[in-house]
Design a protein around this motif. Structure first.
Motif, short mmCIF file in Angstrom:
data_model
loop_
_atom_site.label_atom_id
_atom_site.label_comp_id
_atom_site.label_asym_id
_atom_site.label_seq_id
_atom_site.Cartn_x
_atom_site.Cartn_y
_atom_site.Cartn_z
N PRO A 39 -5.95 7.50 -2.29
CA PRO A 39 -5.32 8.65 -1.63
C PRO A 39 -3.88 8.31 -1.25
O PRO A 39 -3.62 7.24 -0.68
CB PRO A 39 -6.19 8.87 -0.38
CG PRO A 39 -6.82 7.54 -0.11
CD PRO A 39 -6.93 6.82 -1.42
N CYS A 40 -2.96 9.19 -1.56
CA CYS A 40 -1.54 8.88 -1.38
C CYS A 40 -0.95 9.37 -0.06
O CYS A 40 0.27 9.30 0.14
CB CYS A 40 -0.74 9.47 -2.55
SG CYS A 40 -1.19 8.76 -4.15
N GLU A 56 1.65 11.70 -8.81
CA GLU A 56 2.20 11.96 -10.14
C GLU A 56 3.20 10.88 -10.54
O GLU A 56 3.25 10.46 -11.71
CB GLU A 56 2.87 13.34 -10.17
CG GLU A 56 1.85 14.48 -10.06
CD GLU A 56 2.52 15.83 -9.87
OE1 GLU A 56 3.76 15.86 -9.60
OE2 GLU A 56 1.81 16.85 -9.96
N HIS A 57 3.98 10.40 -9.57
CA HIS A 57 4.97 9.35 -9.85
C HIS A 57 4.26 8.03 -10.22
O HIS A 57 4.66 7.36 -11.18
CB HIS A 57 5.86 9.14 -8.62
CG HIS A 57 6.74 7.93 -8.73
ND1 HIS A 57 7.85 7.88 -9.55
CD2 HIS A 57 6.65 6.69 -8.13
CE1 HIS A 57 8.42 6.69 -9.46
NE2 HIS A 57 7.71 5.95 -8.60
N ILE A 58 3.22 7.69 -9.47
CA ILE A 58 2.51 6.43 -9.75
C ILE A 58 1.86 6.49 -11.12
O ILE A 58 1.86 5.51 -11.87
CB ILE A 58 1.45 6.15 -8.66
CG1 ILE A 58 2.10 5.98 -7.30
CG2 ILE A 58 0.67 4.88 -9.01
CD1 ILE A 58 1.09 5.84 -6.16
N GLU A 59 1.31 7.66 -11.48
CA GLU A 59 0.64 7.80 -12.79
C GLU A 59 1.60 7.45 -13.94
O GLU A 59 1.22 6.79 -14.92
CB GLU A 59 0.14 9.24 -12.98
CG GLU A 59 -0.53 9.46 -14.33
CD GLU A 59 -0.91 10.91 -14.59
OE1 GLU A 59 -1.31 11.21 -15.72
OE2 GLU A 59 -0.79 11.74 -13.66
N GLY A 75 -4.20 16.11 -7.80
CA GLY A 75 -3.81 16.50 -6.45
C GLY A 75 -3.16 15.31 -5.75
O GLY A 75 -2.34 14.59 -6.34
N PRO A 76 -3.53 15.04 -4.49
CA PRO A 76 -2.93 13.93 -3.74
C PRO A 76 -3.58 12.58 -4.04
O PRO A 76 -3.29 11.60 -3.37
CB PRO A 76 -3.15 14.34 -2.29
CG PRO A 76 -4.42 15.13 -2.32
CD PRO A 76 -4.42 15.86 -3.64
N TYR A 77 -4.47 12.54 -5.03
CA TYR A 77 -5.19 11.31 -5.35
C TYR A 77 -4.77 10.79 -6.72
O TYR A 77 -4.51 11.55 -7.64
CB TYR A 77 -6.70 11.54 -5.37
CG TYR A 77 -7.31 11.80 -4.01
CD1 TYR A 77 -7.86 10.76 -3.27
CD2 TYR A 77 -7.31 13.08 -3.48
CE1 TYR A 77 -8.42 10.99 -2.02
CE2 TYR A 77 -7.87 13.33 -2.22
CZ TYR A 77 -8.41 12.28 -1.50
OH TYR A 77 -8.96 12.51 -0.26
N LEU A 78 -4.74 9.46 -6.84
CA LEU A 78 -4.59 8.83 -8.14
C LEU A 78 -5.97 8.25 -8.49
O LEU A 78 -6.49 7.41 -7.76
CB LEU A 78 -3.55 7.71 -8.10
CG LEU A 78 -3.21 7.11 -9.46
CD1 LEU A 78 -2.49 8.15 -10.34
CD2 LEU A 78 -2.33 5.88 -9.31
#
Length: 563
Positions: A39-40, A56-59, A75-78
């Protein structure tokens, strides 16, 4: 192979943050939209972006490896996806290798936890209201042990106080020794109820009772002989019930054990200017903390619950130097323990922060509140016997040739009661219902026990199996991955249950494992003609049976080999 650690390592490189900071935030998503998730939300302030933008940036910058095959922002999760074959093989091999040691941890190494639970009042029946403290306490104790803690369990018996004065008065007026020794605690309850009935019309009886308690405190020989006799009669019944429940304690030191240990504590309160007089009584004022005063001595100089509890916590700290002391009692004692812990803190002891009250909801009958003084109770022995008999009747109907069926009936019947109590959060109030307590359908102890027996039956039919060189590619599908994920999360659930003193976290988790296995059992032919497929699927049976058995044992429930 610790896949959660692998995720944290890859995230650490991506975010330039400490692995130990990230590791606790990584979770197993319940929505099946990934094998692990990050969770970000916690990064929003630092990165000055929304959690969705951060994910999205980390992905885009995340680099995979042989173990973590992809990462996807939802969403807010990676969300992270593992190499199924590697993950399944890692988990199953770990269970097979460690067997009954699976899930153990070293986080509690060299740390002592003192637990105070069950603690029934002497001369009162062990009824269904006492069940919660007993089974919740035993489960919390076992969870700590499995995680490497040293534990010391104390049954802090209510073996002192005004009720003994009342019983002595009642016995001397309306009782006789032969009847009490024949009918044991039932006759003591009858006398206790009679005292309260008579005291409604004769208030002098209460004064007589208080006088007998003072005699006990002053060492009167007759008073102490009657007290010891009443206590021994009660302990015979209590131990019979503990044997049925499979519960044991390191100590039965009750309130009376601290009679000679209270004076130093009272003197310390005086020396530290904490003890003040209030209308003839001695109190510690807690006005500054929005709490009523903590009463230490009555007007007549008699001691109270707080006096003994202060003496007991000082003794336990000095004796065990505990890392934590946990009191498992009803929610109606929340204020009592807040006051106790605050007084310890005011005395200047920093370890007051290591005192915990794990409160639980009260048990009431469908007809109203449990009351010993009114004789409105369901006796624990009655309940356990009924559960065993009900289970035996089911076995006689469905599997009359079952070996050791009386022992199985005992394990399943008592297991049903324990599991039912531990299935919900401990703080919830419970309305006792015979039908619900003894139900064998749905998310119950017998369901998990039957799942263990079912897995064991498959292994027994297989006769031989070889787990030395399993080809996990043959079973690397989503169903088996789900089972492996649940098994892998077992230690994390234990740690979470320990941190929150909430056994239901473990209870719900083993239900999830049982459900996942039963779906696997119905969807696949386990004893396949292909020996390699057969061995691979049998490894799932073996692992599930092993972990479910561990989980049930931690909850205080036996797991029959056959049902």
């Amino acid at each position: 192979m610790n896949f959660k650690y692998e995720v944290a390592t890859l995230l650490s490189s991506c975010l330039n943050k400490n692995i130990d900071t990230l590791l606790p935030l990584i979770e197993v998503p319940k929505n099946k939209m990934g094998d692990f998730a990050f969770p970000c939300f916690s990064l929003a302030k630092e990165f000055k972006k929304s959690p969705v933008e951060i994910a999205e940036h980390i992905e885009k910058t995340f680099k995979t490896n042989d173990f973590i095959t992809s990462a996807k922002a939802i969403g807010p999760y990676l969300n992270f996806y593992v190499n199924k074959q590697l993950f399944i093989s890692s988990v199953i091999n770990d269970v097979i290798d460690k067997q009954q040691d699976f899930g153990k941890s070293s986080i509690g190494k060299n740390k002592m936890v003192v637990l105070d639970y069950s603690s029934p009042n002497i001369a009162k029946p062990f009824h269904v209201g006492h069940l919660r403290s007993t089974v919740i306490g035993q489960a919390i104790d076992n969870i700590h042990q499995h995680l490497g803690y040293n534990t010391y369990s104390i049954n802090y018996l209510g073996d002192w106080g005004t009720q003994f004065g009342k019983l002595i008065v009642a016995f001397k007026k309306w009782g006789d020794k032969e009847t009490v020794e024949r009918d044991d605690i039932k006759e003591l309850v009858r006398l206790y109820v009679k005292f309260h009935d008579e005291a409604e019309n004769d208030k002098s009886l209460e004064d007589e009772a208080r006088n007998w308690l003072l005699k006990m405190e002053n060492g009167d020989e007759e008073a102490l002989q009657l007290w010891a006799w009443i206590k021994n009669i009660s302990l015979i019944e209590f131990n019979r019930i503990y044997d049925l429940l499979g519960v044991s304690f390191d100590s039965f030191n009750g309130e009376s054990f601290y009679n000679d240990k209270m004076t130093p504590v009272i003197d310390e309160l005086k020396d530290k200017k904490l003890l003040i007089k209030d209308d003839g009584a001695s109190i510690v004022s807690l006005d500054d903390f929005n709490m009523p005063p903590c009463l230490i001595l009555r007007r007549d100089g008699g001691t109270l619950y707080h006096t003994r509890d202060l003496a007991s916590v000082m003794y336990r700290k000095n004796t065990f130097d505990f890392h934590k002391a946990i009191y498992i009692t009803g929610g109606d004692q929340i204020l009592h323990f807040k006051q106790l812990f605050k007084v310890v803190e005011l005395m200047g002891y920093e370890w007051a922060e290591n005192l915990e009250h794990a409160s639980f909801g009260l048990v009431s009958l469908e007809s109203g509140k449990i009351s010993t003084r009114r004789g409105v109770v369901i006796l624990m022995e009655e309940l356990l016997t009924e559960a065993i008999n009900k289970t035996l009747a089911i076995i006689e109907e469905k599997n009359p040739t079952l070996k050791n069926k009386e022992e199985v009936a005992k394990d399943v019947g008592i297991g049903a009661i324990i599991f039912n109590d531990l299935f919900n959060g401990r703080k919830k109030d419970v309305v006792f219902s015979w039908d619900k307590m003894l139900s064998f359908d749905g998310e119950t102890g017998p369901y998990v026990q039957y799942t263990c027996a079912r897995a064991n039956s498959v292994l027994r039919k297989a006769k031989t199996y070889d787990f030395s060189n399993i080809d996990y590619n043959l079973i690397a599908n989503d169903e088996v991955l789900h089972i492996a994920t649940l098994l892998n999360d077992f230690t994390n659930k234990l740690i979470d249950a320990k941190n929150k003193s909430e056994p239901y976290i473990l209870t719900r988790h083993i239900i999830d494992i049982a459900k996942a296995y039963n779906k696997f059992y119905h969807d696949y032919v386990i004893l396949d003609d292909d020996i390699n497929v057969r061995n691979a699927r049998l490894s799932i049976c073996y692992s599930v049976k092993t972990v479910l058995t561990i989980g049930l044992n931690i909850l205080g429930i036996n797991s029959p080999e056959e049902m």
